[in-house]
Design a protein around this motif. Structure first.
Motif, PDB file in Angstrom:
ATOM      1  N   ASP A   1       0.890  -1.151   0.000  1.00 23.57           N
ATOM      2  CA  ASP A   1       0.000   0.000   0.000  1.00 23.57           C
ATOM      3  C   ASP A   1       0.928   1.199   0.000  1.00 23.57           C
ATOM      4  O   ASP A   1       1.760   1.351   0.911  1.00 23.57           O
ATOM      5  CB  ASP A   1      -0.928  -0.012   1.219  1.00 23.57           C
ATOM      6  N   ILE A   2       0.822   2.019  -1.049  1.00 22.61           N
ATOM      7  CA  ILE A   2       1.736   3.144  -1.267  1.00 22.61           C
ATOM      8  C   ILE A   2       0.934   4.425  -1.256  1.00 22.61           C
ATOM      9  O   ILE A   2      -0.089   4.539  -1.942  1.00 22.61           O
ATOM     10  CB  ILE A   2       2.495   2.969  -2.605  1.00 22.61           C
ATOM     11  N   SER A   3       1.409   5.412  -0.473  1.00 21.38           N
ATOM     12  CA  SER A   3       0.729   6.708  -0.412  1.00 21.38           C
ATOM     13  C   SER A   3       1.761   7.820  -0.373  1.00 21.38           C
ATOM     14  O   SER A   3       2.940   7.587  -0.088  1.00 21.38           O
ATOM     15  CB  SER A   3      -0.187   6.780   0.814  1.00 21.38           C
ATOM     16  N   ASP A   4       1.302   9.033  -0.676  1.00 21.90           N
ATOM     17  CA  ASP A   4       2.188  10.196  -0.611  1.00 21.90           C
ATOM     18  C   ASP A   4       1.507  11.329   0.147  1.00 21.90           C
ATOM     19  O   ASP A   4       0.368  11.199   0.592  1.00 21.90           O
ATOM     20  CB  ASP A   4       2.654  10.632  -2.000  1.00 21.90           C
ATOM     21  N   GLU A   5       2.214  12.448   0.293  1.00 15.02           N
ATOM     22  CA  GLU A   5       1.711  13.582   1.070  1.00 15.02           C
ATOM     23  C   GLU A   5       0.516  14.270   0.422  1.00 15.02           C
ATOM     24  O   GLU A   5      -0.216  14.992   1.085  1.00 15.02           O
ATOM     25  CB  GLU A   5       2.830  14.591   1.298  1.00 15.02           C
ATOM     26  N   SER A   6       0.293  14.033  -0.877  1.00 15.68           N
ATOM     27  CA  SER A   6      -0.841  14.664  -1.558  1.00 15.68           C
ATOM     28  C   SER A   6      -2.159  13.947  -1.257  1.00 15.68           C
ATOM     29  O   SER A   6      -3.224  14.426  -1.622  1.00 15.68           O
ATOM     30  CB  SER A   6      -0.612  14.683  -3.074  1.00 15.68           C
ATOM     31  N   GLY A   7      -2.066  12.754  -0.637  1.00 14.53           N
ATOM     32  CA  GLY A   7      -3.254  11.972  -0.353  1.00 14.53           C
ATOM     33  C   GLY A   7      -3.475  10.847  -1.351  1.00 14.53           C
ATOM     34  O   GLY A   7      -4.396  10.044  -1.190  1.00 14.53           O
ATOM     35  N   GLN A   8      -2.654  10.772  -2.380  1.00 14.44           N
ATOM     36  CA  GLN A   8      -2.781   9.694  -3.358  1.00 14.44           C
ATOM     37  C   GLN A   8      -2.433   8.366  -2.680  1.00 14.44           C
ATOM     38  O   GLN A   8      -1.436   8.263  -1.959  1.00 14.44           O
ATOM     39  CB  GLN A   8      -1.840   9.944  -4.538  1.00 14.44           C
ATOM     40  N   LYS A   9      -3.258   7.335  -2.918  1.00 10.69           N
ATOM     41  CA  LYS A   9      -3.042   6.010  -2.342  1.00 10.69           C
ATOM     42  C   LYS A   9      -3.273   4.951  -3.411  1.00 10.69           C
ATOM     43  O   LYS A   9      -4.218   5.051  -4.181  1.00 10.69           O
ATOM     44  CB  LYS A   9      -4.014   5.750  -1.186  1.00 10.69           C
ATOM     45  N   VAL A  10      -2.405   3.929  -3.424  1.00  3.93           N
ATOM     46  CA  VAL A  10      -2.531   2.833  -4.384  1.00  3.93           C
ATOM     47  C   VAL A  10      -2.244   1.526  -3.666  1.00  3.93           C
ATOM     48  O   VAL A  10      -1.277   1.433  -2.900  1.00  3.93           O
ATOM     49  CB  VAL A  10      -1.535   3.005  -5.562  1.00  3.93           C
TER      50      VAL A  10
ATOM     51  N   THR B   1       3.528   0.426   3.086  1.00  3.28           N
ATOM     52  CA  THR B   1       3.050  -0.532   4.081  1.00  3.28           C
ATOM     53  C   THR B   1       2.620  -1.798   3.348  1.00  3.28           C
ATOM     54  O   THR B   1       2.459  -1.792   2.121  1.00  3.28           O
ATOM     55  CB  THR B   1       1.843   0.005   4.900  1.00  3.28           C
ATOM     56  N   THR B   2       2.425  -2.869   4.102  1.00  2.00           N
ATOM     57  CA  THR B   2       1.913  -4.112   3.523  1.00  2.00           C
ATOM     58  C   THR B   2       1.272  -4.952   4.620  1.00  2.00           C
ATOM     59  O   THR B   2       1.720  -4.915   5.763  1.00  2.00           O
ATOM     60  CB  THR B   2       3.013  -4.915   2.800  1.00  2.00           C
TER      61      THR B   2
END
Length: 140
Positions: A94-103, A122-123
């Motif tokens: 689970d990958i996210s960034d400071e902009s709120g994008q999550k994949v 995270t995983t």
């Protein structure tokens, strides 16, 4: 990765019998996805190791490549000090960034992380990614 330093020996590359060792020969890392074990770099569950670099042939603009593995446990928050591309080769992240994008990333997904981005990995199980970064070997 960025501010974490990885000091590991790369797996022994091979060349074809017909090739002569030189800076222009290609290298081959047989079965690297399953045989290379990256060292622990952070927390109890984040592993990273370089297996190849262009630094000897291009010391001014090198690229380095290797594997990043994350086990279930502490999330890794990482700020990139270089550009990087990553392909998920096994497991999930689970990958996210400071902009709120999550994949929710799975095998076959490809990512570009620009210099300056702050990424959280995270995983719930494990994830394995192959990366190529615009940096010197061991500068992650």
């Amino acid at each position: 990765m960025g501010s974490l330093l990885s000091k590991t020996k790369s797996p022994k590359p091979t060349t074809t019998p017909e090739s002569k060792p030189s800076n222009m020969s290609f290298t081959h890392f047989s079965n690297a996805q399953s045989s290379f074990k990256p060292p622990l770099i952070a927390n109890e569950n984040a592993y990273l190791g370089d297996i190849a670099t262009s630094e000897p042939n291009d010391p001014t603009s090198p690229i380095s490549a290797g594997f990043y593995r994350l086990e279930k446990g502490t999330p890794l928050v990482y700020e990139y000090t270089y550009h990087e591309m990553k392909i998920i080769v096994d497991g999930e992240f689970d990958i996210s960034d400071e902009s709120g994008q999550k994949v929710h990333a799975v095998k076959g997904d490809v990512f570009y992380f620009p210099k300056g981005s702050k990424i959280t990995f995270t995983t719930e199980t494990f994830g394995l990614g192959f990366f190529v970064g615009q940096r010197k070997e061991g500068a992650a």
